[in-house]
Scaffold this motif. Structure first.
Motif, PDB file in Angstrom:
ATOM      1  N   GLY A   1      93.612 -43.034  22.035  1.00  0.00           N
ATOM      2  CA  GLY A   1      94.080 -44.339  22.470  1.00  0.00           C
ATOM      3  C   GLY A   1      94.114 -45.391  21.384  1.00  0.00           C
ATOM      4  N   THR A   2      93.776 -45.029  20.149  1.00  0.00           N
ATOM      5  CA  THR A   2      93.800 -45.978  19.031  1.00  0.00           C
ATOM      6  C   THR A   2      94.503 -45.341  17.840  1.00  0.00           C
ATOM      7  N   GLU A   3      94.920 -46.181  16.888  1.00  0.00           N
ATOM      8  CA  GLU A   3      95.625 -45.692  15.715  1.00  0.00           C
ATOM      9  C   GLU A   3      95.362 -46.624  14.538  1.00  0.00           C
ATOM     10  N   ALA A   4      95.638 -46.120  13.338  1.00  0.00           N
ATOM     11  CA  ALA A   4      95.573 -46.915  12.106  1.00  0.00           C
ATOM     12  C   ALA A   4      96.921 -46.770  11.414  1.00  0.00           C
ATOM     13  N   LEU A   5      97.701 -47.844  11.418  1.00  0.00           N
ATOM     14  CA  LEU A   5      99.064 -47.778  10.905  1.00  0.00           C
ATOM     15  C   LEU A   5      99.128 -47.818   9.392  1.00  0.00           C
ATOM     16  N   GLN A   6      98.081 -48.350   8.726  1.00  0.00           N
ATOM     17  CA  GLN A   6      98.077 -48.473   7.281  1.00  0.00           C
ATOM     18  C   GLN A   6      96.982 -47.599   6.686  1.00  0.00           C
ATOM     19  N   SER A   7      97.142 -47.239   5.414  1.00  0.00           N
ATOM     20  CA  SER A   7      96.076 -46.534   4.712  1.00  0.00           C
ATOM     21  C   SER A   7      94.968 -47.520   4.342  1.00  0.00           C
ATOM     22  N   ALA A   8      93.800 -46.983   3.994  1.00  0.00           N
ATOM     23  CA  ALA A   8      92.620 -47.790   3.642  1.00  0.00           C
ATOM     24  C   ALA A   8      92.219 -48.707   4.805  1.00  0.00           C
ATOM     25  N   ALA A   9      92.332 -48.193   6.021  1.00  0.00           N
ATOM     26  CA  ALA A   9      92.018 -49.002   7.202  1.00  0.00           C
ATOM     27  C   ALA A   9      90.503 -49.087   7.391  1.00  0.00           C
ATOM     28  N   ARG A  10      90.062 -50.253   7.796  1.00  0.00           N
ATOM     29  CA  ARG A  10      88.649 -50.462   8.111  1.00  0.00           C
ATOM     30  C   ARG A  10      88.366 -50.295   9.593  1.00  0.00           C
ATOM     31  N   GLY A  11      89.393 -50.210  10.403  1.00  0.00           N
ATOM     32  CA  GLY A  11      89.240 -50.042  11.841  1.00  0.00           C
ATOM     33  C   GLY A  11      90.548 -49.577  12.452  1.00  0.00           C
ATOM     34  N   CYS A  12      90.526 -49.311  13.759  1.00  0.00           N
ATOM     35  CA  CYS A  12      91.697 -48.822  14.470  1.00  0.00           C
ATOM     36  C   CYS A  12      92.133 -49.849  15.507  1.00  0.00           C
ATOM     37  N   THR A  13      93.418 -49.829  15.844  1.00  0.00           N
ATOM     38  CA  THR A  13      93.977 -50.725  16.853  1.00  0.00           C
ATOM     39  C   THR A  13      94.362 -49.917  18.087  1.00  0.00           C
ATOM     40  N   LEU A  14      94.367 -50.588  19.246  1.00  0.00           N
ATOM     41  CA  LEU A  14      94.680 -49.928  20.509  1.00  0.00           C
ATOM     42  C   LEU A  14      96.168 -49.612  20.598  1.00  0.00           C
ATOM     43  N   CYS A  15      96.469 -48.501  21.257  1.00  0.00           N
ATOM     44  CA  CYS A  15      97.867 -48.173  21.530  1.00  0.00           C
ATOM     45  C   CYS A  15      98.438 -49.196  22.507  1.00  0.00           C
ATOM     46  N   ARG A  16      99.680 -49.588  22.302  1.00  0.00           N
ATOM     47  CA  ARG A  16     100.338 -50.579  23.150  1.00  0.00           C
ATOM     48  C   ARG A  16     100.709 -49.955  24.497  1.00  0.00           C
ATOM     49  N   PRO A  17     100.961 -50.796  25.537  1.00  0.00           N
ATOM     50  CA  PRO A  17     101.485 -50.257  26.803  1.00  0.00           C
ATOM     51  C   PRO A  17     102.780 -49.484  26.563  1.00  0.00           C
ATOM     52  N   GLY A  18     102.947 -48.423  27.320  1.00  0.00           N
ATOM     53  CA  GLY A  18     104.100 -47.550  27.128  1.00  0.00           C
ATOM     54  C   GLY A  18     103.857 -46.477  26.090  1.00  0.00           C
ATOM     55  N   MET A  19     102.644 -46.424  25.520  1.00  0.00           N
ATOM     56  CA  MET A  19     102.320 -45.445  24.486  1.00  0.00           C
ATOM     57  C   MET A  19     100.966 -44.820  24.800  1.00  0.00           C
ATOM     58  N   HIS A  20     100.674 -43.714  24.131  1.00  0.00           N
ATOM     59  CA  HIS A  20      99.406 -43.008  24.321  1.00  0.00           C
ATOM     60  C   HIS A  20      99.091 -42.209  23.060  1.00  0.00           C
TER      61      HIS A  20
END
Length: 342
Positions: free
Chosen positions: A184-203
């Protein structure tokens, strides 16, 4: 006067005694003088050290500097010894500074630690590799630097840290490896310090790298979900990020519907979950069927009439000839011809 003459004599005698006590048969150092003792006609070399102050030390006890230390030419305890790397006793040698080492004995200087290695105390005979999660990119280092958040180092003696790949993160310093973003979370960039939640309509499942759009007929209206929900029956889901929409009364929507389904106007009508033939369609089918049957009957009758005509022609070998109205030979002209039997 007797006392004044006695004092210089005593000093001279002491000096001669100290010189004789420092005499040795070891190899001579530079700036030494040789004296020949001609007693019994035998030549014996006598070494006198001219370095100031060395006459007070017994240089026969010189030892190599221990590993982790180096020769100190700024002290008579080492300078008075014949060879560089030797001192009167090991404690007279200089210990290697932090960031330097010396694995051998009797060396004149210490060596700097290579990149990726360090030593954080003096007198070290070797350097230690930087542990995982840290690095050192200078020579002569006395410590290692922890990898910052978003970076990691999975090997010992690293000279740099690597950024976390997309889909993984490191939220603290000193990471030896990055962690995959949970479901349910993702990191769109490299060198990420944390993850962001998937948006509605996604999984996104835990083993996946990025969030995925819900498939056709599925929806998800919440943030940070691992799965999408199937569009329920009697509803349709035109977009994956909106709630299911109630199916219209004149349409039908099985589960997983992307849009409502309608029956063909005029010819069909909705009956439950299916489409049935409309009354006008049934009437047209009946009329059309009757017309078709009548046409077939007419075609059959016409064909039979044509066949009967062909048979009649085949049975009549003589054709009737046109004769004028009257009687010939006592026989009416319109009488049927008589077969002669030929």
């Amino acid at each position: 006067m007797d006392g004044r003459g006695l004092l210089p004599a005593i000093c001279a005698a002491c000096f001669i005694g100290m010189v004789v006590s420092q005499t040795t048969l070891a190899p001579a150092v530079m700036n030494t003088t040789f004296m020949e003792n001609v007693t019994d006609l035998t030549v014996t070399p006598v070494i006198l050290t001219t370095t100031p102050g060395c006459f007070a030390y017994n240089t026969s006890t010189c030892e190599p500097c221990a590993p982790g230390s180096q020769y100190d030419n700024n002290t008579l305890l080492c300078a008075c010894c014949a060879d560089p790397g030797l001192c009167l006793f090991p404690g007279a040698c200089l210990p290697c500074n932090r960031g330097f080492y010396q694995p051998l004995a009797g060396q004149q200087q210490c060596l700097p630690c290579n990149r990726g290695f360090y030593t954080n105390f003096t007198g070290s005979p070797l350097c230690n590799p930087c542990p995982t999660g840290s690095f050192n990119n200078i020579t002569g280092g006395d410590s290692c630097t922890s990898c910052p958040a978003g970076f990691f180092s999975s090997q010992h003696s690293s000279t740099s840290c690597s950024p976390c790949a997309r889909g993984s993160f490191c939220n603290s310093s000193g990471c030896s490896q990055c962690q995959m973003c949970p479901g349910g979370t993702e990191a769109l960039q490299s060198a990420a310090r944390g993850c962001t939640l998937c948006r509605p309509g996604m999984h996104k499942l835990p083993h996946q790298t990025m969030c995925q759009i819900c498939g056709s007929g599925f929806y998800q209206v919440n943030w940070g979900r691992e799965n999408c929900d199937l569009c329920p029956e009697n509803h349709y889901c035109p977009s994956p990020d909106v709630n299911p929409i109630k199916c219209p009364s004149d349409a039908f929507c099985p589960e997983g519907s992307l849009s409502p389904g309608y029956c063909m106007e005029t010819f069909f009508r909705k009956e439950g979950d299916t489409c049935e033939l409309a009354p006008v369609t049934l009437a047209l089918l009946v009329i059309g069927g009757g017309v078709a049957v009548l046409f077939i009957i007419l075609m059959v009758l016409r064909r039979r009439r044509d066949i009967d005509g062909e048979l009649t022609v085949a049975r009549a070998p003589l054709l009737r000839k046109e004769r004028p109205q009257g009687r010939y030979y006592g026989v009416p002209c319109d009488a049927e011809p008589v077969y002669a039997g030929w």
